[in-house]
Design an enzyme around this catalytic site. Structure first.
Site, PDB file in Angstrom:
ATOM      1  N   SER A 143      15.043 -74.965   4.857  1.00  0.00           N
ATOM      2  CA  SER A 143      16.291 -75.803   4.811  1.00  0.00           C
ATOM      3  C   SER A 143      17.552 -74.751   4.514  1.00  0.00           C
ATOM      4  O   SER A 143      16.978 -73.868   3.915  1.00  0.00           O
ATOM      5  CB  SER A 143      16.257 -76.833   3.760  1.00  0.00           C
ATOM      6  OG  SER A 143      17.610 -77.286   3.371  1.00  0.00           O
ATOM      7  N   TYR A 156      13.939 -78.650  -4.477  1.00  0.00           N
ATOM      8  CA  TYR A 156      13.798 -78.588  -3.211  1.00  0.00           C
ATOM      9  C   TYR A 156      14.092 -77.219  -2.833  1.00  0.00           C
ATOM     10  O   TYR A 156      13.559 -76.811  -1.901  1.00  0.00           O
ATOM     11  CB  TYR A 156      14.716 -79.492  -2.864  1.00  0.00           C
ATOM     12  CG  TYR A 156      14.967 -79.737  -1.165  1.00  0.00           C
ATOM     13  CD1 TYR A 156      13.887 -80.665  -0.641  1.00  0.00           C
ATOM     14  CD2 TYR A 156      15.974 -79.201  -0.510  1.00  0.00           C
ATOM     15  CE1 TYR A 156      14.202 -80.795   0.741  1.00  0.00           C
ATOM     16  CE2 TYR A 156      15.843 -79.408   0.684  1.00  0.00           C
ATOM     17  CZ  TYR A 156      14.968 -80.248   1.234  1.00  0.00           C
ATOM     18  OH  TYR A 156      15.240 -80.634   2.728  1.00  0.00           O
ATOM     19  N   LYS A 160      11.907 -74.611  -0.770  1.00  0.00           N
ATOM     20  CA  LYS A 160      12.373 -74.081   0.869  1.00  0.00           C
ATOM     21  C   LYS A 160      12.576 -72.818   0.980  1.00  0.00           C
ATOM     22  O   LYS A 160      12.159 -71.941   1.955  1.00  0.00           O
ATOM     23  CB  LYS A 160      13.768 -75.095   1.280  1.00  0.00           C
ATOM     24  CG  LYS A 160      13.413 -76.392   1.304  1.00  0.00           C
ATOM     25  CD  LYS A 160      12.373 -76.782   2.660  1.00  0.00           C
ATOM     26  CE  LYS A 160      12.481 -78.242   2.698  1.00  0.00           C
ATOM     27  NZ  LYS A 160      11.401 -78.692   3.749  1.00  0.00           N
TER      28      LYS A 160
HETATM   29  P1  NAP Z   1      12.747 -88.229   6.222  1.00  0.00           P
HETATM   30  O1  NAP Z   1      13.387 -88.805   6.987  1.00  0.00           O
HETATM   31  O2  NAP Z   1      12.745 -88.833   4.750  1.00  0.00           O
HETATM   32  O3  NAP Z   1      11.020 -88.345   6.580  1.00  0.00           O
HETATM   33  C1  NAP Z   1      10.280 -87.596   5.781  1.00  0.00           C
HETATM   34  C2  NAP Z   1       8.966 -87.950   6.509  1.00  0.00           C
HETATM   35  O4  NAP Z   1       7.765 -87.273   5.809  1.00  0.00           O
HETATM   36  C3  NAP Z   1       8.232 -89.053   6.788  1.00  0.00           C
HETATM   37  O5  NAP Z   1       7.601 -89.149   8.041  1.00  0.00           O
HETATM   38  C4  NAP Z   1       7.252 -89.216   5.621  1.00  0.00           C
HETATM   39  O6  NAP Z   1       6.229 -90.199   5.793  1.00  0.00           O
HETATM   40  C5  NAP Z   1       6.739 -87.885   5.700  1.00  0.00           C
HETATM   41  N1  NAP Z   1       6.052 -87.880   4.094  1.00  0.00           N
HETATM   42  C6  NAP Z   1       6.602 -87.926   2.741  1.00  0.00           C
HETATM   43  N2  NAP Z   1       5.772 -87.739   2.008  1.00  0.00           N
HETATM   44  C7  NAP Z   1       4.910 -87.262   2.705  1.00  0.00           C
HETATM   45  C8  NAP Z   1       3.396 -86.647   2.406  1.00  0.00           C
HETATM   46  N3  NAP Z   1       3.029 -86.615   1.003  1.00  0.00           N
HETATM   47  N4  NAP Z   1       2.467 -86.307   3.241  1.00  0.00           N
HETATM   48  C9  NAP Z   1       2.751 -86.474   4.403  1.00  0.00           C
HETATM   49  N5  NAP Z   1       3.934 -86.956   4.973  1.00  0.00           N
HETATM   50  C10 NAP Z   1       4.749 -87.472   4.034  1.00  0.00           C
HETATM   51  O7  NAP Z   1      12.905 -86.817   6.263  1.00  0.00           O
HETATM   52  P2  NAP Z   1      13.803 -85.789   7.117  1.00  0.00           P
HETATM   53  O8  NAP Z   1      15.300 -85.905   6.866  1.00  0.00           O
HETATM   54  O9  NAP Z   1      13.248 -86.115   8.670  1.00  0.00           O
HETATM   55  O10 NAP Z   1      13.060 -84.291   6.812  1.00  0.00           O
HETATM   56  C11 NAP Z   1      12.087 -83.683   7.429  1.00  0.00           C
HETATM   57  C12 NAP Z   1      12.023 -82.295   7.085  1.00  0.00           C
HETATM   58  O11 NAP Z   1      13.256 -81.712   7.415  1.00  0.00           O
HETATM   59  C13 NAP Z   1      11.718 -82.317   5.532  1.00  0.00           C
HETATM   60  O12 NAP Z   1      11.063 -81.104   5.116  1.00  0.00           O
HETATM   61  C14 NAP Z   1      13.158 -81.938   4.837  1.00  0.00           C
HETATM   62  O13 NAP Z   1      13.053 -81.169   3.869  1.00  0.00           O
HETATM   63  C15 NAP Z   1      13.645 -80.974   6.322  1.00  0.00           C
HETATM   64  N6  NAP Z   1      15.006 -81.047   5.975  1.00  0.00           N
HETATM   65  C16 NAP Z   1      15.960 -82.414   6.404  1.00  0.00           C
HETATM   66  C17 NAP Z   1      17.508 -81.952   6.246  1.00  0.00           C
HETATM   67  C18 NAP Z   1      18.237 -83.363   6.546  1.00  0.00           C
HETATM   68  O14 NAP Z   1      19.503 -83.301   6.474  1.00  0.00           O
HETATM   69  N7  NAP Z   1      17.706 -84.634   6.820  1.00  0.00           N
HETATM   70  C19 NAP Z   1      18.010 -80.941   5.954  1.00  0.00           C
HETATM   71  C20 NAP Z   1      17.054 -79.784   5.720  1.00  0.00           C
HETATM   72  C21 NAP Z   1      15.900 -79.800   5.727  1.00  0.00           C
HETATM   73  P3  NAP Z   1       6.385 -91.913   5.601  1.00  0.00           P
HETATM   74  O15 NAP Z   1       7.436 -92.502   6.557  1.00  0.00           O
HETATM   75  O16 NAP Z   1       5.152 -92.288   5.760  1.00  0.00           O
HETATM   76  O17 NAP Z   1       7.029 -91.963   4.112  1.00  0.00           O
END
Ligand code: NAP
Length: 247
Positions: A143, A156, A160
């Protein structure tokens, strides 16, 4: 022939958001995809059904990837089904945002356990398989918070930043067997994680003037997984952030 034909990919946290887009993108290039999730079984099964509907192969597998025994069971199930792993995408992540002085050990530990230790556990287990295969691609979702910091995200951003350092070390350790390890650092992407965080003043910090889409992260991951396009790239962190971070 598609770039990932006959390859097997694992995407952690692929029931929703960025992980779902990555799973669909890798499948569109011909990969068989293991869709890991924590609790959203219906959503994960729907992603698998979408891939099967495109003529691809997919399985949805529940596992909390912060737990060593669950990681082992999950990977054993993938090996039993397909017998190899060519691409690992460490995507699963959570936030527990609050300012440092209000942050309890539980909020710190939960984020470190999944976002950093989970990456360690999956990478260690899969690297044993890839070392035997003498090939593999590991892609870690970091991130911009790990590069520039963000108030309310001490846990976080520490996790990261740790993922970025981990990526460089593991890239060096696995390089002799043609295994590449890279990170992708998203900016502000529209998913459940950022729902409720949108605010006009955030857009001022994004030169391209808009939020990103999960598919825009998936495009970079698909490129890093492709052979031979990305075969000579390792230890790098690629920002897909609308220009938020310019090194
Ligand atoms: P999200 O929509 O909240 O989805 C999170 C995913 O992680 C879901 O599939 C969830 O499964 C799964 N998860 C949560 N806890 C888990 C566990 N203990 N074991 C296995 N799976 C688990 O998140 P996102 O925005 O797509 O983010 C995905 C990645 O990108 C993350 O690493 C996040 O830090 C990174 N990121 C996101 C952003 C952003 O702006 N969105 C920015 C920078 C980095 P369930 O559906 O079963 O809960």
């Amino acid at each position: 022939m598609k770039a990932l034909q006959d390859k097997v990919a694992i995407v952690t946290g692929a029931s929703r958001g960025i992980g779902k887009a990555i799973a669909l993108a890798l499948a569109s290039e011909g990969a068989s995809v293991a869709i890991n999730y924590a609790s959203s079984s219906a959503a994960a099964e729907a992603v698998a059904a979408d891939i099967q509907g495109m003529g691809g192969q997919a399985i949805a597998l529940q596992a909390d990837v912060s737990k060593p025994d669950q990681v082992d069971g999950f990977i054993a199930a993938v090996m039993e089904k397909w017998g190899r792993v060519d691409v690992l995408v460490n995507n699963a992540g959570i936030t527990r945002d609050t300012l440092l002085l209000r942050m309890g050990l539980e909020e710190w530990q939960a984020v470190i356990d999944l976002n950093l230790t989970g990456v360690f556990l999956c990478t260690k287990a899969i690297s044993k398989i890839m070392l035997k295969q003498k090939s593999g691609r590991i892609i870690n979702i970091a991130s911009v918070a790990g590069q520039m910091g963000n108030p309310g995200q001490a846990n976080y951003s520490a996790a990261k930043a740790g993922v970025i350092g981990f990526t460089k070390t593991v890239a060096k350790e696995l390089s002799t067997r043609s295994i590449t390890v890279n990170a992708v650092a998203p900016g502000f992407i529209e998913t459940d994680m950022t729902e409720g965080l949108k605010a006009d003043d955030i857009l001022k910090f994004i030169p391209l003037g808009r939020y990103g889409k999960p598919e825009e992260i998936a495009g970079m991951v698909k490129f890093l997984a492709a052979d031979p396009a990305a075969a000579y790239i390792t230890g790098q962190t690629f920002n897909v952030d609308g220009g938020m971070v310019m090194a």
